[in-house]
Structure formats: structure tokens, C-alpha cells
Design a protein around this motif. Structure first.
Motif, PDB file in Angstrom:
ATOM      1  N   PHE A   1       0.844  -1.200   0.000  1.00 13.73           N
ATOM      2  CA  PHE A   1       0.000   0.000   0.000  1.00 13.73           C
ATOM      3  C   PHE A   1       0.878   1.247   0.000  1.00 13.73           C
ATOM      4  O   PHE A   1       1.751   1.388   0.859  1.00 13.73           O
ATOM      5  CB  PHE A   1      -0.894   0.026   1.247  1.00 13.73           C
ATOM      6  N   VAL A   2       0.626   2.125  -0.965  1.00 16.52           N
ATOM      7  CA  VAL A   2       1.358   3.396  -1.017  1.00 16.52           C
ATOM      8  C   VAL A   2       0.350   4.543  -1.088  1.00 16.52           C
ATOM      9  O   VAL A   2      -0.811   4.342  -1.448  1.00 16.52           O
ATOM     10  CB  VAL A   2       2.304   3.460  -2.238  1.00 16.52           C
ATOM     11  N   ASN A   3       0.829   5.742  -0.747  1.00 14.57           N
ATOM     12  CA  ASN A   3      -0.044   6.916  -0.837  1.00 14.57           C
ATOM     13  C   ASN A   3      -0.248   7.354  -2.277  1.00 14.57           C
ATOM     14  O   ASN A   3      -1.347   7.670  -2.700  1.00 14.57           O
ATOM     15  CB  ASN A   3       0.554   8.064  -0.023  1.00 14.57           C
ATOM     16  N   GLY A   4       0.862   7.436  -3.038  1.00 17.58           N
ATOM     17  CA  GLY A   4       0.793   7.990  -4.395  1.00 17.58           C
ATOM     18  C   GLY A   4       0.869   9.504  -4.381  1.00 17.58           C
ATOM     19  O   GLY A   4       1.256  10.110  -3.369  1.00 17.58           O
ATOM     20  N   LEU A   5       0.508  10.151  -5.485  1.00 17.30           N
ATOM     21  CA  LEU A   5       0.591  11.613  -5.659  1.00 17.30           C
ATOM     22  C   LEU A   5       2.010  12.128  -5.438  1.00 17.30           C
ATOM     23  O   LEU A   5       2.215  13.259  -5.006  1.00 17.30           O
ATOM     24  CB  LEU A   5      -0.388  12.343  -4.714  1.00 17.30           C
ATOM     25  N   GLY A   6       2.998  11.273  -5.725  1.00 16.45           N
ATOM     26  CA  GLY A   6       4.396  11.698  -5.637  1.00 16.45           C
ATOM     27  C   GLY A   6       4.968  11.719  -4.232  1.00 16.45           C
ATOM     28  O   GLY A   6       6.085  12.184  -4.015  1.00 16.45           O
ATOM     29  N   PHE A   7       4.213  11.198  -3.257  1.00 21.78           N
ATOM     30  CA  PHE A   7       4.686  11.241  -1.860  1.00 21.78           C
ATOM     31  C   PHE A   7       5.935  10.391  -1.680  1.00 21.78           C
ATOM     32  O   PHE A   7       6.899  10.817  -1.058  1.00 21.78           O
ATOM     33  CB  PHE A   7       3.573  10.738  -0.943  1.00 21.78           C
ATOM     34  N   GLU A   8       5.893   9.173  -2.229  1.00 20.27           N
ATOM     35  CA  GLU A   8       7.007   8.241  -2.044  1.00 20.27           C
ATOM     36  C   GLU A   8       7.891   8.281  -3.288  1.00 20.27           C
ATOM     37  O   GLU A   8       7.764   7.444  -4.181  1.00 20.27           O
ATOM     38  CB  GLU A   8       6.490   6.805  -1.812  1.00 20.27           C
TER      39      GLU A   8
ATOM     40  N   ALA B   1      -3.412   4.234  -2.451  1.00 19.54           N
ATOM     41  CA  ALA B   1      -4.546   4.545  -1.567  1.00 19.54           C
ATOM     42  C   ALA B   1      -5.267   5.829  -1.969  1.00 19.54           C
ATOM     43  O   ALA B   1      -6.461   5.984  -1.729  1.00 19.54           O
ATOM     44  CB  ALA B   1      -4.064   4.632  -0.125  1.00 19.54           C
ATOM     45  N   SER B   2      -4.558   6.755  -2.599  1.00 16.15           N
ATOM     46  CA  SER B   2      -5.181   8.044  -2.945  1.00 16.15           C
ATOM     47  C   SER B   2      -5.913   8.015  -4.285  1.00 16.15           C
ATOM     48  O   SER B   2      -6.437   9.037  -4.721  1.00 16.15           O
ATOM     49  CB  SER B   2      -4.107   9.142  -2.992  1.00 16.15           C
ATOM     50  N   LYS B   3      -5.976   6.841  -4.931  1.00 11.22           N
ATOM     51  CA  LYS B   3      -6.627   6.753  -6.242  1.00 11.22           C
ATOM     52  C   LYS B   3      -8.087   7.234  -6.160  1.00 11.22           C
ATOM     53  O   LYS B   3      -8.850   6.754  -5.333  1.00 11.22           O
ATOM     54  CB  LYS B   3      -6.588   5.301  -6.745  1.00 11.22           C
ATOM     55  N   GLY B   4      -8.443   8.201  -6.991  1.00 14.96           N
ATOM     56  CA  GLY B   4      -9.810   8.716  -6.978  1.00 14.96           C
ATOM     57  C   GLY B   4      -9.962  10.028  -6.219  1.00 14.96           C
ATOM     58  O   GLY B   4     -11.003  10.677  -6.295  1.00 14.96           O
ATOM     59  N   VAL B   5      -8.920  10.424  -5.495  1.00 12.23           N
ATOM     60  CA  VAL B   5      -8.941  11.715  -4.794  1.00 12.23           C
ATOM     61  C   VAL B   5      -8.786  12.841  -5.815  1.00 12.23           C
ATOM     62  O   VAL B   5      -8.066  12.691  -6.798  1.00 12.23           O
ATOM     63  CB  VAL B   5      -7.764  11.762  -3.782  1.00 12.23           C
ATOM     64  N   THR B   6      -9.470  13.953  -5.611  1.00 17.29           N
ATOM     65  CA  THR B   6      -9.226  15.136  -6.448  1.00 17.29           C
ATOM     66  C   THR B   6      -8.005  15.850  -5.891  1.00 17.29           C
ATOM     67  O   THR B   6      -8.044  16.385  -4.785  1.00 17.29           O
ATOM     68  CB  THR B   6     -10.428  16.096  -6.405  1.00 17.29           C
ATOM     69  N   PRO B   7      -6.894  15.822  -6.635  1.00 19.13           N
ATOM     70  CA  PRO B   7      -5.665  16.359  -6.039  1.00 19.13           C
ATOM     71  C   PRO B   7      -5.635  17.881  -6.002  1.00 19.13           C
ATOM     72  O   PRO B   7      -6.139  18.546  -6.909  1.00 19.13           O
ATOM     73  CB  PRO B   7      -4.556  15.813  -6.943  1.00 19.13           C
ATOM     74  N   LEU B   8      -5.064  18.418  -4.955  1.00 19.61           N
ATOM     75  CA  LEU B   8      -4.696  19.822  -4.951  1.00 19.61           C
ATOM     76  C   LEU B   8      -3.321  19.901  -5.590  1.00 19.61           C
ATOM     77  O   LEU B   8      -2.522  18.982  -5.461  1.00 19.61           O
ATOM     78  CB  LEU B   8      -4.606  20.353  -3.522  1.00 19.61           C
TER      79      LEU B   8
ATOM     80  N   ALA C   1      -3.076  14.065   0.928  1.00 17.21           N
ATOM     81  CA  ALA C   1      -4.534  14.003   0.792  1.00 17.21           C
ATOM     82  C   ALA C   1      -5.230  13.415   2.019  1.00 17.21           C
ATOM     83  O   ALA C   1      -6.413  13.683   2.250  1.00 17.21           O
ATOM     84  CB  ALA C   1      -4.902  13.191  -0.453  1.00 17.21           C
ATOM     85  N   TRP C   2      -4.507  12.618   2.825  1.00 16.44           N
ATOM     86  CA  TRP C   2      -5.112  12.007   4.016  1.00 16.44           C
ATOM     87  C   TRP C   2      -5.517  13.041   5.061  1.00 16.44           C
ATOM     88  O   TRP C   2      -6.260  12.737   5.980  1.00 16.44           O
ATOM     89  CB  TRP C   2      -4.138  10.987   4.643  1.00 16.44           C
ATOM     90  N   GLN C   3      -5.039  14.287   4.914  1.00 17.27           N
ATOM     91  CA  GLN C   3      -5.391  15.307   5.904  1.00 17.27           C
ATOM     92  C   GLN C   3      -6.819  15.841   5.729  1.00 17.27           C
ATOM     93  O   GLN C   3      -7.243  16.715   6.468  1.00 17.27           O
ATOM     94  CB  GLN C   3      -4.375  16.450   5.893  1.00 17.27           C
ATOM     95  N   SER C   4      -7.558  15.317   4.761  1.00 17.05           N
ATOM     96  CA  SER C   4      -9.004  15.525   4.707  1.00 17.05           C
ATOM     97  C   SER C   4      -9.654  14.177   5.004  1.00 17.05           C
ATOM     98  O   SER C   4      -9.310  13.162   4.387  1.00 17.05           O
ATOM     99  CB  SER C   4      -9.416  16.024   3.315  1.00 17.05           C
ATOM    100  N   LEU C   5     -10.584  14.161   5.955  1.00 13.70           N
ATOM    101  CA  LEU C   5     -11.219  12.888   6.327  1.00 13.70           C
ATOM    102  C   LEU C   5     -12.089  12.342   5.202  1.00 13.70           C
ATOM    103  O   LEU C   5     -12.256  11.136   5.071  1.00 13.70           O
ATOM    104  CB  LEU C   5     -12.021  13.065   7.612  1.00 13.70           C
ATOM    105  N   ALA C   6     -12.633  13.242   4.368  1.00 14.56           N
ATOM    106  CA  ALA C   6     -13.404  12.766   3.207  1.00 14.56           C
ATOM    107  C   ALA C   6     -12.476  11.975   2.277  1.00 14.56           C
ATOM    108  O   ALA C   6     -12.866  10.933   1.736  1.00 14.56           O
ATOM    109  CB  ALA C   6     -14.034  13.950   2.472  1.00 14.56           C
ATOM    110  N   ASN C   7     -11.252  12.459   2.097  1.00 14.47           N
ATOM    111  CA  ASN C   7     -10.283  11.686   1.311  1.00 14.47           C
ATOM    112  C   ASN C   7      -9.903  10.396   2.030  1.00 14.47           C
ATOM    113  O   ASN C   7      -9.686   9.366   1.394  1.00 14.47           O
ATOM    114  CB  ASN C   7      -9.023  12.507   1.055  1.00 14.47           C
ATOM    115  N   GLY C   8      -9.818  10.456   3.367  1.00 11.78           N
ATOM    116  CA  GLY C   8      -9.512   9.253   4.148  1.00 11.78           C
ATOM    117  C   GLY C   8     -10.495   8.130   3.837  1.00 11.78           C
ATOM    118  O   GLY C   8     -10.126   6.956   3.773  1.00 11.78           O
ATOM    119  N   LYS C   9     -11.746   8.501   3.585  1.00 11.83           N
ATOM    120  CA  LYS C   9     -12.751   7.487   3.233  1.00 11.83           C
ATOM    121  C   LYS C   9     -12.454   6.861   1.867  1.00 11.83           C
ATOM    122  O   LYS C   9     -12.705   5.676   1.650  1.00 11.83           O
ATOM    123  CB  LYS C   9     -14.148   8.119   3.258  1.00 11.83           C
TER     124      LYS C   9
END
Ligand SMILES: [Zn+2]
Length: 313
Positions: free
Chosen positions: A82-89, A108-115, A144-152
Motif C-alpha cells: 500500500f502506497v499513498n501515491g501523488l508523488g509522496f514516495e 490509496a489516494s486513487k480517486g482523490v481530487t488532487p490539490l 490528501a489524508w489530511q481531509s477525512l473525506a479523502n480518508g474514506k
């Protein structure tokens, strides 16, 4: 005699079958998570069927992690990563290659609207903003995990990944995820109530690196950071001077330390502006088990508590 033999054969087959299943006590699904926040989420969804190993542990900085050969070996023997993605790692591709990992990788962040973060102007944009013609490189904000909606969204991706890797555990993963999603909803409601109690003009903070863009965007805070969305590059003297001026002009009430970054820069900023230090926010890593933010939801409870204490009066 024959009857006895058949019976014991059936028994040993049952034992053998039991032990070879992914979820038996001695042979759990082996999951690796890149950092501690994600590791906790995988534990919550995986429950007893999954053994979770976290690469970048409590209070560790995953932006600048340097995987050792032992880490590569550990990953090689895992079933799911499991990775975060969005260039974190930034180190992930190299690690995957060197380990020869053949299992499933779940972003894990797949489907999040990225900032995104303009490297030139240092401000956040949402992905559908109209400021793409400004020039300057846009880099995704990975936190992205710092929004609980994204956490879902993370939890749904984790659940689906575990089901793919271990279909026999589907009912358990679905049940665990459903319970966890309800707890995240409850936490998010509490966060909104807590922030609504703060005077609007005080909902502004300084942190050292820009890890709270999603928190700010989701719950109505303004967060200013000298360092950008990664800890890899240090703030320039010019950035620091600009922030000091901004704190004075806008009377920003508090600066916050982070558990993953050096405190010297923020100490300097607090000293020069008279802004108070509002405590430590947990950004990219959890605390140790006996610390104030040992789980994903515990991190929110601690951070929002610290923000409320510093900004309410
Ligand atoms: Zn970060």
C-alpha cells in the motif's frame, strides 16, 4: 482400520487446507504500507487476517526515506503493498524494482481530487482551477489524508485491494471498512463543529512544510508554510522574510511545529514575530503507540485539539 485411515486423511487435509489459507493464524496476508498513517488504516480494515509492516514508522519523514536492501527483501516477501501515491514516495519505483516485488500495489489516494501547488507562486490550487496558464510547474500535493473525506476514499481502496489479494476475507474486510468509515464520518462531524467554534479571523496558522492544504481546503482554515509540499528543499531566506512580514501584517495568531520537521525555523519565526507556538501538529506520520496521535483518527483528535486550544482566544 480403513475407516480410521480415511478419517485421519480427511483430518490432515482439513488442517493443511486451514493452514494454507491466507487468513489462518500462522499465515496471515502479508501487507506492507509505505508510512505510518497508511499502516494504521490498513490495520483497521485488515483486522486479524492481515499482518501489516510499515516502512516509514512513527515520527518518520517519508519524503526523504532511503530504503535499505533489508527493506527490499522485506517487500519481496509481501503479498500486497500500500502506497499513498501523488508523488509522496519518490523512492517507491526504485524500491519496487530492486525488490522484485510481484504482488499487488494499491495506490490509496486513487480517486482523490488532487490539490496542486504552484512551485513559483507557492499557493494551492484545486485541480480544476483556471490558473494553469500562469507558467511555473504545478506539483501535486500528496498529503490528501489530511481531509477525512479523502480518508474514506483511502479506506475504500484499501478494502478493495485486500479483497483482491484475499477474496476469502471479503466479508470481514467489508465489515471492518464499514465500521471504520462510520468512525471517520463521526470524526469529521466533530472536526467541523470544533472549527466552526473558532473566530473566523483566527482560523489561520503557520506550519513548517505545507502538509495541511487538504485540511485547510476541506474545513476552512488558512495555512501558510515556508517550505512547500515536500521536506526535501529548505525554505529560502526570501520565503522566510515574506512569511515573517505576512504574520505581522495579517496578525496570524499561531505557528505550529510538526512531528516530522526540525523546529528551528519555526522557533525563529515565532521569535521574530511574537506569534505564539501552538504546539505540535502530526502531519506525515503518527506518534508512537504511547504518544498523542497513535492512529489516523487519533491524529485528527490531537491536531484539532491543538488548533482549538491555540486559536479559540
Ligand atoms: Zn509532507
Amino acid at each position: 482400520m480403513r475407516r480410521h485411515l480415511t478419517y485421519s486423511l480427511a483430518l490432515s487435509l482439513a488442517v493443511l487446507f486451514g493452514l494454507s489459507g491466507a487468513a489462518s493464524a500462522d499465515n496471515k496476508l502479508k501487507a506492507v504500507a509505505s508510512f505510518s498513517v497508511l499502516g494504521d488504516m490498513v490495520k483497521q480494515v485488515g483486522g486479524d487476517r492481515v499482518e501489516v509492516t510499515t516502512l516509514v514508522g512513527p515520527n518518520g519523514d517519508a519524503h526523504v526515506f532511503n530504503p535499505t536492501p533489508a527493506i527490499a527483501k522485506l517487500l519481496a516477501s509481501a503479498d500486497i503493498f500500500f502506497v499513498n501515491g501523488l508523488g509522496f514516495e519518490g523512492w517507491m519505483e526504485r524500491l519496487e524494482k530492486s525488490s522484485g516485488f510481484k504482488g499487488e500495489v494499491v495506490v490509496a489516494s486513487k480517486g482523490v481530487t488532487p490539490l496542486t501547488m504552484g512551485e513559483e507562486d507557492g499557493h494551492h490550487h484545486d485541480d480544476h482551477g483556471d490558473d494553469h496558464d500562469e507558467g511555473g510547474d504545478e506539483v501535486p500535493d500528496p498529503h490528501a489524508w489530511q481531509s477525512l473525506a479523502n480518508g474514506k476514499i483511502y479506506v475504500a481502496n484499501i478494502r478493495d485491494g485486500l479483497i483482491t489479494a484475499d477474496p476469502a476475507g471479503k466479508a470481514e474486510y467489508v465489515a471492518n471498512a464499514t465500521k471504520y468509515l462510520a468512525a471517520i464520518d463521526a470524526e469529521e462531524a466533530a472536526v467541523k463543529v470544533a472549527i466552526a467554534k473558532l473566530p473566523p479571523e483566527r482560523r489561520r496558522i503557520i506550519t513548517s512544510h505545507d502538509a495541511f492544504g487538504y485540511l485547510a481546503d476541506a474545513y476552512g482554515l488558512e495555512v501558510i508554510s515556508p517550505e512547500g509540499v515536500s521536506t526535501e528543499s529548505e525554505a529560502s531566506a526570501q520565503d522566510v522574510a515574506m512569511i515573517i512580514r505576512q504574520i505581522r501584517e495579517e496578525q496570524i495568531p499561531a505557528v505550529f511545529l510538526e512531528n516530522v520537521t526540525d523546529r528551528r525555523l519555526l522557533d525563529q519565526i515565532a521569535r521574530e514575530t511574537g506569534a505564539k507556538i501552538g504546539g505540535v501538529l502530526y502531519s506525515d506520520a503518527l506518534s508512537k503507540a504511547d504518544g498523542p496521535a497513535p492512529t489516523y483518527l487519533g491524529m485528527f483528535r490531537h491536531n484539532i485539539g491543538a488548533l482549538s486550544a491555540a486559536l479559540s482566544s
